[in-house]
Design a protein around this motif. Structure first.
Motif, PDB file in Angstrom:
ATOM      1  N   ALA A 333       9.770  -0.796   3.289  1.00  0.00           N
ATOM      2  CA  ALA A 333       9.084  -1.809   2.480  1.00  0.00           C
ATOM      3  C   ALA A 333       7.948  -2.453   3.272  1.00  0.00           C
ATOM      4  O   ALA A 333       6.886  -2.768   2.709  1.00  0.00           O
ATOM      5  N   MET A 334       8.135  -2.643   4.574  1.00  0.00           N
ATOM      6  CA  MET A 334       7.082  -3.198   5.415  1.00  0.00           C
ATOM      7  C   MET A 334       5.897  -2.234   5.504  1.00  0.00           C
ATOM      8  O   MET A 334       4.731  -2.644   5.426  1.00  0.00           O
ATOM      9  N   GLU A 335       6.187  -0.952   5.658  1.00  0.00           N
ATOM     10  CA  GLU A 335       5.113   0.033   5.710  1.00  0.00           C
ATOM     11  C   GLU A 335       4.351   0.077   4.390  1.00  0.00           C
ATOM     12  O   GLU A 335       3.123   0.249   4.372  1.00  0.00           O
ATOM     13  N   GLN A 336       5.069  -0.072   3.279  1.00  0.00           N
ATOM     14  CA  GLN A 336       4.411  -0.134   1.977  1.00  0.00           C
ATOM     15  C   GLN A 336       3.470  -1.338   1.917  1.00  0.00           C
ATOM     16  O   GLN A 336       2.336  -1.228   1.411  1.00  0.00           O
ATOM     17  N   ALA A 337       3.919  -2.488   2.429  1.00  0.00           N
ATOM     18  CA  ALA A 337       3.082  -3.685   2.430  1.00  0.00           C
ATOM     19  C   ALA A 337       1.836  -3.492   3.285  1.00  0.00           C
ATOM     20  O   ALA A 337       0.756  -4.013   2.957  1.00  0.00           O
ATOM     21  N   GLU A 338       1.952  -2.730   4.370  1.00  0.00           N
ATOM     22  CA  GLU A 338       0.783  -2.438   5.207  1.00  0.00           C
ATOM     23  C   GLU A 338      -0.258  -1.632   4.433  1.00  0.00           C
ATOM     24  O   GLU A 338      -1.458  -1.927   4.489  1.00  0.00           O
ATOM     25  N   TYR A 339       0.202  -0.622   3.719  1.00  0.00           N
ATOM     26  CA  TYR A 339      -0.725   0.183   2.920  1.00  0.00           C
ATOM     27  C   TYR A 339      -1.360  -0.639   1.804  1.00  0.00           C
ATOM     28  O   TYR A 339      -2.545  -0.479   1.494  1.00  0.00           O
ATOM     29  N   GLU A 340      -0.562  -1.511   1.183  1.00  0.00           N
ATOM     30  CA  GLU A 340      -1.096  -2.351   0.105  1.00  0.00           C
ATOM     31  C   GLU A 340      -2.152  -3.318   0.636  1.00  0.00           C
ATOM     32  O   GLU A 340      -3.161  -3.573  -0.039  1.00  0.00           O
ATOM     33  N   LEU A 341      -1.938  -3.848   1.837  1.00  0.00           N
ATOM     34  CA  LEU A 341      -2.938  -4.720   2.449  1.00  0.00           C
ATOM     35  C   LEU A 341      -4.221  -3.949   2.729  1.00  0.00           C
ATOM     36  O   LEU A 341      -5.331  -4.434   2.466  1.00  0.00           O
ATOM     37  N   ASP A 342      -4.066  -2.739   3.246  1.00  0.00           N
ATOM     38  CA  ASP A 342      -5.239  -1.915   3.526  1.00  0.00           C
ATOM     39  C   ASP A 342      -6.006  -1.597   2.240  1.00  0.00           C
ATOM     40  O   ASP A 342      -7.235  -1.696   2.181  1.00  0.00           O
ATOM     41  N   GLY A 343      -5.267  -1.230   1.175  1.00  0.00           N
ATOM     42  CA  GLY A 343      -5.913  -0.910  -0.090  1.00  0.00           C
ATOM     43  C   GLY A 343      -6.600  -2.113  -0.705  1.00  0.00           C
ATOM     44  O   GLY A 343      -7.727  -2.009  -1.219  1.00  0.00           O
ATOM     45  N   LYS A 344      -5.950  -3.269  -0.649  1.00  0.00           N
ATOM     46  CA  LYS A 344      -6.544  -4.473  -1.239  1.00  0.00           C
ATOM     47  C   LYS A 344      -7.768  -4.917  -0.441  1.00  0.00           C
ATOM     48  O   LYS A 344      -8.750  -5.410  -1.025  1.00  0.00           O
ATOM     49  N   THR A 345      -7.728  -4.723   0.879  1.00  0.00           N
ATOM     50  CA  THR A 345      -8.888  -5.079   1.698  1.00  0.00           C
ATOM     51  C   THR A 345     -10.087  -4.221   1.335  1.00  0.00           C
ATOM     52  O   THR A 345     -11.210  -4.716   1.170  1.00  0.00           O
ATOM     53  N   ARG A 346      -9.855  -2.918   1.195  1.00  0.00           N
ATOM     54  CA  ARG A 346     -10.957  -2.024   0.846  1.00  0.00           C
ATOM     55  C   ARG A 346     -11.535  -2.366  -0.526  1.00  0.00           C
ATOM     56  O   ARG A 346     -12.759  -2.414  -0.694  1.00  0.00           O
ATOM     57  N   GLN A 347     -10.658  -2.616  -1.489  1.00  0.00           N
ATOM     58  CA  GLN A 347     -11.124  -2.920  -2.836  1.00  0.00           C
ATOM     59  C   GLN A 347     -11.900  -4.238  -2.872  1.00  0.00           C
ATOM     60  O   GLN A 347     -12.929  -4.354  -3.547  1.00  0.00           O
ATOM     61  N   THR A 348     -11.420  -5.224  -2.123  1.00  0.00           N
ATOM     62  CA  THR A 348     -12.103  -6.514  -2.071  1.00  0.00           C
ATOM     63  C   THR A 348     -13.491  -6.381  -1.468  1.00  0.00           C
ATOM     64  O   THR A 348     -14.471  -6.957  -1.973  1.00  0.00           O
ATOM     65  N   LEU A 349     -13.613  -5.612  -0.391  1.00  0.00           N
ATOM     66  CA  LEU A 349     -14.905  -5.446   0.260  1.00  0.00           C
ATOM     67  C   LEU A 349     -15.871  -4.638  -0.611  1.00  0.00           C
ATOM     68  O   LEU A 349     -17.085  -4.865  -0.586  1.00  0.00           O
ATOM     69  N   ILE A 350     -15.328  -3.691  -1.381  1.00  0.00           N
ATOM     70  CA  ILE A 350     -16.181  -2.950  -2.323  1.00  0.00           C
ATOM     71  C   ILE A 350     -16.755  -3.890  -3.367  1.00  0.00           C
ATOM     72  O   ILE A 350     -17.958  -3.865  -3.677  1.00  0.00           O
ATOM     73  N   GLU A 351     -15.890  -4.755  -3.936  1.00  0.00           N
ATOM     74  CA  GLU A 351     -16.354  -5.717  -4.937  1.00  0.00           C
ATOM     75  C   GLU A 351     -17.316  -6.732  -4.324  1.00  0.00           C
ATOM     76  O   GLU A 351     -18.288  -7.150  -4.965  1.00  0.00           O
ATOM     77  N   LEU A 352     -17.039  -7.132  -3.086  1.00  0.00           N
ATOM     78  CA  LEU A 352     -17.928  -8.077  -2.403  1.00  0.00           C
ATOM     79  C   LEU A 352     -19.324  -7.484  -2.273  1.00  0.00           C
ATOM     80  O   LEU A 352     -20.328  -8.153  -2.545  1.00  0.00           O
ATOM     81  N   ARG A 353     -19.394  -6.216  -1.851  1.00  0.00           N
ATOM     82  CA  ARG A 353     -20.689  -5.558  -1.701  1.00  0.00           C
ATOM     83  C   ARG A 353     -21.394  -5.414  -3.053  1.00  0.00           C
ATOM     84  O   ARG A 353     -22.617  -5.616  -3.150  1.00  0.00           O
TER      85      ARG A 353
END
Length: 451
Positions: A333-353
């Protein structure tokens, strides 16, 4: 004039100027804070989440408990008498027992991990609420601009219908006089019907947007006349900071959705530690004050007052593999949360740009559309003059008017898109505040008597 006459004159003035009651985005937001069920639910969700810190801390603090019992006993005691024979006695007596126990954990890694997990859950609730608070600002402005843009589309559609209807009548009259063609009539009629369909669609969009605004402030729906219109001469905002890298750093550091996801990762990490602690010993100190009387057959007709202080050690040896399995499960579950953080970070930065680019290009688009509108208006005038001179035909006028109306619609869309891009840029950067919405609010209804 007496006071009554002055009051009546003031009421008549207000009734004759309905724009006084027009609401800007900021006023809608102020009402939404008090009435939006999503936002109010987020407040309760945050308050509930903040309690996790106290719940986790409780495992590290002393525990005090009191136990009391009193009963009526009936028993039969059998024993050997002096002659070696069995002898029985029936006993009917009252028993009593009470104890007061104080226990303090000294070494309990599971309790410590639970405390750190509670802290992370509390921070998650706080960041999650911060994100939903900023999201409310975006939702208000989004529904507000959609309603106004729909009104712009309605106005444009009605103007198109009026122009095409007039053109249709002219073509029909010219056809009767033998100077026009049937094609000109059909072309004007077709464009009139298309404008009618677009007006119907725009009214449906406006109705949905107004109902969304009504839901935010706790009413079934509001009227478009209640909204302050966009000032057609509003000035674009200076983008500060001007470079994207700074916005990137701000988003990584301040975006509430990323911050809450990082806390979710901390929750998962300490859940792993809490499960792993099932293999570790626990040490606690305790003190007990105990009183009992005839509490068992061995203490019949005896009373004891006992004070005890000591250390208790609990060492788990084997739990059927459950501890290891729970630890592995928590780690996944912790590893899943790591991937979700990575995915949300990428999506946020895409929208920011995307929003940053929209802010930069929005200024140029507005300038281009404003120039295009002037040119389109001039084209309609010149086309009409050319028709009178025999150089153009009616279809050319229809095309020129179509271009004019399309440019008006695109300019209106560009204005609202720019304001939304500027707002969303601050939202994804995690810095959107009421002051930002108040700044956007200045672009609406700046004419006299609109506030």
């Amino acid at each position: 004039m007496n006071k009554l006459s002055l009051l009546g004159a003031a009421l008549m003035l207000l009734a004759g100027n309905p724009a006084v009651a027009a609401m800007g985005p900021f006023e809608i937001y102020e009402q939404a804070i008090r009435n939006d069920p999503v936002y109010l639910g987020a407040i309760k969700e945050r308050d509930a989440g903040l309690e996790n810190r106290v719940i986790g801390r409780a495992g590290l603090l002393p525990k005090l408990g009191y136990n009391y019992n009193k009963g009526r006993n009936s028993s039969k005691a059998t024993y050997l008498n002096e002659r070696g024979n069995n002898q029985s006695d029936d006993r009917h007596y009252n028993s009593y027992g009470s104890s007061l126990t104080l226990q303090q954990p000294l070494l309990d890694y599971e309790a410590y991990a639970a405390y750190r997990k509670g802290v992370a859950q509390s921070l998650f609730a706080d960041e999650n609420f911060r994100g939903k608070s900023q999201e409310l600002l975006v939702r208000v402005l989004d529904s507000y601009t959609k309603a106004l843009f729909a009104q712009d589309q309605i106005d444009i559609a009605q103007a198109r219908k009026k122009a095409f209807e007039q053109q249709f009548r002219q073509n029909e009259q010219m056809f009767r006089q033998g100077e026009g063609t049937r094609t000109d009539i059909l072309e004007a009629e077709s464009r009139y019907e298309l404008a009618t369909a677009e007006e119907i669609e725009a009214r449906n969009e406006q109705d949905a947007s107004l109902r969304e605004l009504g839901a935010l402030i706790g009413v079934p729906a509001i009227d478009i006349a209640d909204l302050a219109p966009l000032d057609q001469h509003f000035q674009t905002f200076t983008l500060q900071p001007a470079n994207y890298d700074t916005w990137h750093e701000m988003a990584v550091a301040n975006n509430p959705n990323l911050a809450s996801q990082r806390q979710a990762l901390e929750v998962a990490r300490y859940e792993v530690e809490r499960n792993r602690a099932g293999h570790l010993p626990k040490v606690s100190a305790y003190a007990t004050v105990r009183q009992n009387e005839s509490e068992s057959g061995n203490t019949y007709n005896q009373r004891y007052d006992t004070n005890t202080i000591g250390i208790e050690i609990n060492v788990p040896l084997y739990a059927g593999g459950g501890v290891s399995a729970s630890t592995r499960q928590a780690r996944r579950a912790m590893e899943q949360a790591e991937y979700e953080l990575d995915g949300k970070t990428r999506q946020t930065l895409i929208e920011l740009r995307r929003q940053f680019s929209a802010c930069l290009s929005g200024v140029s688009k507005l300038r281009a559309y404003q120039k295009a509108l002037v040119s389109a208006e001039a084209l309609v005038v010149s086309t009409r003059q050319s028709i009178l001179g025999g150089e153009r035909v009616n279809l050319d006028e229809l095309n020129a008017e179509q271009q004019l109306f399309t440019t008006r619609r695109d300019l209106a869309q560009a204005r609202y898109d720019y304001l939304m891009a500027w707002t969303k840029l601050h939202y994804y950067a995690g810095t959107l505040s009421e002051q930002d919405l108040a700044r956007v609010d200045e672009a609406f209804g700046q004419g006299p008597g609109t506030r």
